[in-house]
Scaffold this motif. Structure first.
Motif, short mmCIF file in Angstrom:
data_model
loop_
_atom_site.label_atom_id
_atom_site.label_comp_id
_atom_site.label_asym_id
_atom_site.label_seq_id
_atom_site.Cartn_x
_atom_site.Cartn_y
_atom_site.Cartn_z
N SER A 228 0.86 -1.18 0.00
CA SER A 228 0.00 0.00 0.00
C SER A 228 0.90 1.23 0.00
O SER A 228 2.10 1.13 -0.22
CB SER A 228 -0.93 -0.01 1.23
OG SER A 228 -0.13 0.06 2.42
N GLY A 229 0.33 2.40 0.28
CA GLY A 229 1.12 3.61 0.39
C GLY A 229 0.67 4.69 -0.56
O GLY A 229 0.45 4.44 -1.74
N GLU A 230 0.54 5.92 -0.04
CA GLU A 230 0.12 7.05 -0.87
C GLU A 230 1.26 7.56 -1.74
O GLU A 230 1.11 7.76 -2.93
CB GLU A 230 -0.41 8.18 0.02
CG GLU A 230 -1.73 7.85 0.71
CD GLU A 230 -2.86 7.68 -0.28
OE1 GLU A 230 -2.86 8.38 -1.32
OE2 GLU A 230 -3.74 6.84 -0.03
N GLU A 231 2.40 7.77 -1.12
CA GLU A 231 3.54 8.35 -1.83
C GLU A 231 4.71 7.39 -1.97
O GLU A 231 5.65 7.68 -2.69
CB GLU A 231 4.03 9.61 -1.09
CG GLU A 231 2.98 10.70 -0.99
CD GLU A 231 2.58 11.25 -2.34
OE1 GLU A 231 3.45 11.25 -3.25
OE2 GLU A 231 1.42 11.68 -2.50
N HIS A 232 4.65 6.26 -1.28
CA HIS A 232 5.77 5.33 -1.25
C HIS A 232 5.26 3.90 -1.40
O HIS A 232 4.06 3.62 -1.22
CB HIS A 232 6.56 5.47 0.06
CG HIS A 232 7.05 6.84 0.32
ND1 HIS A 232 8.20 7.35 -0.23
CD2 HIS A 232 6.52 7.84 1.09
CE1 HIS A 232 8.39 8.59 0.18
NE2 HIS A 232 7.38 8.92 0.99
N PHE A 233 6.17 3.00 -1.71
CA PHE A 233 5.89 1.57 -1.72
C PHE A 233 6.03 1.09 -0.28
O PHE A 233 7.13 1.07 0.28
CB PHE A 233 6.90 0.86 -2.64
CG PHE A 233 6.64 -0.61 -2.85
CD1 PHE A 233 6.10 -1.06 -4.05
CD2 PHE A 233 6.96 -1.55 -1.88
CE1 PHE A 233 5.88 -2.42 -4.28
CE2 PHE A 233 6.75 -2.90 -2.09
CZ PHE A 233 6.20 -3.33 -3.29
N GLU A 234 4.91 0.74 0.37
CA GLU A 234 4.91 0.42 1.78
C GLU A 234 4.30 -0.96 2.05
O GLU A 234 3.35 -1.36 1.39
CB GLU A 234 4.13 1.47 2.58
CG GLU A 234 4.74 2.86 2.53
CD GLU A 234 3.96 3.84 3.40
OE1 GLU A 234 3.06 3.38 4.14
OE2 GLU A 234 4.26 5.03 3.34
N GLY A 237 3.59 -0.41 6.95
CA GLY A 237 4.18 0.84 7.41
C GLY A 237 5.65 1.02 7.08
O GLY A 237 6.21 2.09 7.34
N LYS A 238 6.29 0.03 6.50
CA LYS A 238 7.71 0.13 6.15
C LYS A 238 7.85 0.53 4.68
O LYS A 238 7.23 -0.07 3.81
CB LYS A 238 8.42 -1.20 6.41
CG LYS A 238 9.92 -1.17 6.15
CD LYS A 238 10.56 -2.49 6.56
CE LYS A 238 12.05 -2.51 6.34
NZ LYS A 238 12.67 -3.79 6.79
N ARG A 239 8.68 1.52 4.41
CA ARG A 239 8.86 2.02 3.05
C ARG A 239 10.06 1.33 2.39
O ARG A 239 11.09 1.12 3.02
CB ARG A 239 9.10 3.53 3.07
CG ARG A 239 7.94 4.33 3.61
CD ARG A 239 8.28 5.80 3.68
NE ARG A 239 7.17 6.58 4.20
CZ ARG A 239 7.22 7.89 4.41
NH1 ARG A 239 8.35 8.57 4.14
NH2 ARG A 239 6.16 8.53 4.88
N TRP A 259 -3.21 -1.98 -6.42
CA TRP A 259 -2.11 -1.07 -6.08
C TRP A 259 -0.86 -1.45 -6.86
O TRP A 259 -0.18 -0.59 -7.41
CB TRP A 259 -1.83 -1.12 -4.57
CG TRP A 259 -1.02 0.05 -4.08
CD1 TRP A 259 -1.51 1.16 -3.44
CD2 TRP A 259 0.40 0.24 -4.20
NE1 TRP A 259 -0.47 2.02 -3.16
CE2 TRP A 259 0.71 1.49 -3.61
CE3 TRP A 259 1.41 -0.52 -4.74
CZ2 TRP A 259 2.00 1.99 -3.56
CZ3 TRP A 259 2.72 -0.01 -4.70
CH2 TRP A 259 3.00 1.21 -4.11
N LYS A 271 7.10 5.71 -6.94
CA LYS A 271 7.06 5.44 -5.51
C LYS A 271 8.24 4.60 -5.05
O LYS A 271 8.55 4.56 -3.86
CB LYS A 271 5.75 4.75 -5.17
CG LYS A 271 4.53 5.64 -5.48
CD LYS A 271 3.22 4.96 -5.17
CE LYS A 271 2.05 5.89 -5.49
NZ LYS A 271 0.75 5.27 -5.19
#
Length: 499
Positions: A228-234, A237-239, A259, A271
């Protein structure tokens, strides 16, 4: 190195079962759909090559992979694009049309060869060019097991392993350099190895993840449904800054992950940097047929920008391969052929048919294997009945699924006698052995790629479908182990066995 192989055959009972156990524990295994694992057998009899020859084959593969990417790009930009797009799944096609113009580099490719008098390339893999981990597990476990059996000095063992090379290290270097090319020279801090749950090769991905962490990057195996992630590949919670794709794009049609589909639609990636991006047309066998044909079509070769080195690599290693359809064609010796299908029907022992976009050897038909259980099983699976060679050729010529078929001149692969190791003991088998060499495209320098060897009782070699991995070791490493055995068995002798 025949002397070394003879020693191994005599001594294998002492180290072979442990070799199998250790390789399995390290990840040399196939994972089944229910999550259970099945060991991939490893041989006690390796493939031994000079380090210079391993490098030469890697260089050859780099030229072939580069040429294949150029040919792919040229066809997709032409009115013939349907040759490559027609066999793709809807998502593969959509992503190709959206992204391929921006594909500049492939961190890892793999060219599969049979070796007769020289390496003969059968196909180029860029979708999941796997087995970097498997090859390292087989070679590392073999070297350690034999070294300890022959009492090779333990303190010198790390140097011996290093001398043999590591495809996991080369893959890491390729991913790191590819990331740096996209991110102003920076090195990645986090890396996601993206694969499906219960992927057949997930144990290899976990092995690579462990190695990557040793090399200095924070790496994890992740799955499409976790991202998932809005601005990053997460993931949780880890980018992640870099994503290594070990996932067939069409798998996302079986288990949708919107996604990830969206993430794949931008190359090189907003991302996170994506290596390798989806490049299904590179692996379509029609592309390989057009690479083969480029030798006789100077105008096409020039349009594609093929270099003299790439053309020489094709001439030296690519067997005659053509799209399979009715009509005139130039034959394997350059002779005019009035109708290609009729020619192939008339000479079954000389040709093999392959579906243009498929994997795992499921739609490969050797003309000389007509009448065997394997041929009949494939014929029945594809067409619901056991067909003669002539009937199969006619059906294949009119079958557009997966982009139709290509025909390739058969490359001889005489079986070799090897010792297959399993926990319960050793088995002597005659195996058809292939050689696969890795390469990168579009990086400033080639990593120190090596190869991997597979063996199968079938001429259609595939690990997931059966067979085993043969350790690939250099002549120099083999000699060191042989010298250690002689020193143990005949104290006071030199490396020649003489006093």
């Amino acid at each position: 190195m025949q002397e070394f192989l003879e020693v191994l055959r005599r001594e294998a009972a002492h180290f072979g079962p442990e070799l199998a156990r250790t390789a399995y524990a390290r990840g040399l295994a196939v994972t089944l759909k229910d999550g259970a694992t099945r060991p991939i057998p490893v041989t006690a009899t390796p493939v031994i090559l000079d380090a210079a020859e391993i490098r030469r084959r890697a260089t050859l593969s780099a030229h072939l992979a580069s040429a294949t990417l150029k040919v792919t790009r040229t066809v997709l930009a032409s009115e013939q694009r349907e040759l490559l797009l027609g066999g793709l799944s809807p998502l593969e096609r959509a992503l190709t049309e959206r992204t391929f113009a921006n594909v500049k580099r492939l961190a890892t490719t793999r060219v599969d060869y049979f070796v007769d008098t020289r390496p003969r390339a059968l196909e180029v893999n860029a979708t999941i060019p796997a087995m970097q981990g498997y090859s390292d597990i087989a070679a590392r476990t073999f070297i350690e097991g034999v070294a300890r059996h022959v009492r090779y000095p333990e303190e010198k063992l790390p140097a011996l392993l290093s001398a043999n090379g590591s495809n996991a290290r080369a893959l890491y270097d390729a991913l790191r350099d590819g990331f740096a090319a996209e991110r102003d020279g920076r090195e990645p801090r986090t890396l996601a190895l993206l694969c499906r749950r219960h992927d057949a090769q997930i144990s290899e991905q976990r092995y690579l993840c462990e190695r990557f962490r040793e090399f200095g990057v924070d790496a994890d195996v992740v799955h499409p449904d976790e991202v998932s992630g809005e601005e990053h590949f997460e993931v949780r919670g880890k980018r992640y800054e870099l994503v290594y794709r070990h996932l067939f794009t069409r798998r996302l049609e079986e288990t949708p992950a919107p996604w990830v589909e969206d993430f794949f639609s931008t190359v090189p990636g907003r991302k996170a940097v994506l290596l390798n991006p989806p490049v299904s047309p590179v692996e379509v066998k029609t592309t390989f047929a057009l690479v083969s044909r480029a030798l006789t079509d100077a105008a096409f070769a020039a349009t594609a920008g093929l270099t003299p080195e790439e053309l020489e690599a094709i001439r030296a290693s690519v067997p005659w391969t053509r799209p399979f359809r009715h009509g005139p064609e130039q034959g394997p010796a350059g002779e005019p052929v009035a109708d290609l299908v009729a020619r192939v029907i008339a000479e079954p022992a000389r040709f093999v048919l392959k579906r243009a976009w498929d994997y795992g050897g499921r739609a490969v038909y050797l003309g000389r294997s007509v009448g065997t259980p394997a041929f009949e099983e494939r014929s029945r699976a594809a067409y619901g009945d056991v067909l003669s060679w002539a009937e199969l050729c006619e059906r294949a010529a009119g079958d557009a699924r997966g982009g139709g078929f290509v025909v390739q001149e058969v490359v001889e692969s005489p079986p070799e006698e090897h010792l297959l190791c399993e926990e319960r003991g050793l088995t002597t088998l005659r195996l058809h052995v292939d050689y696969s060499a890795y390469a990168s495209v579009g990086l400033e320098r080639q990593p120190a790629w090596g190869g991997v060897c597979r063996g199968s009782t079938s001429e259609i070699v595939n690990i997931v479908g059966g067979g085993g991995v043969l350790p690939l070791i250099t002549t120099e490493v083999a000699q060191a182990l042989l010298d250690a055995w002689k020193a143990r068995e005949f104290p006071g002798t030199d490396s020649s066995g003489k006093g």
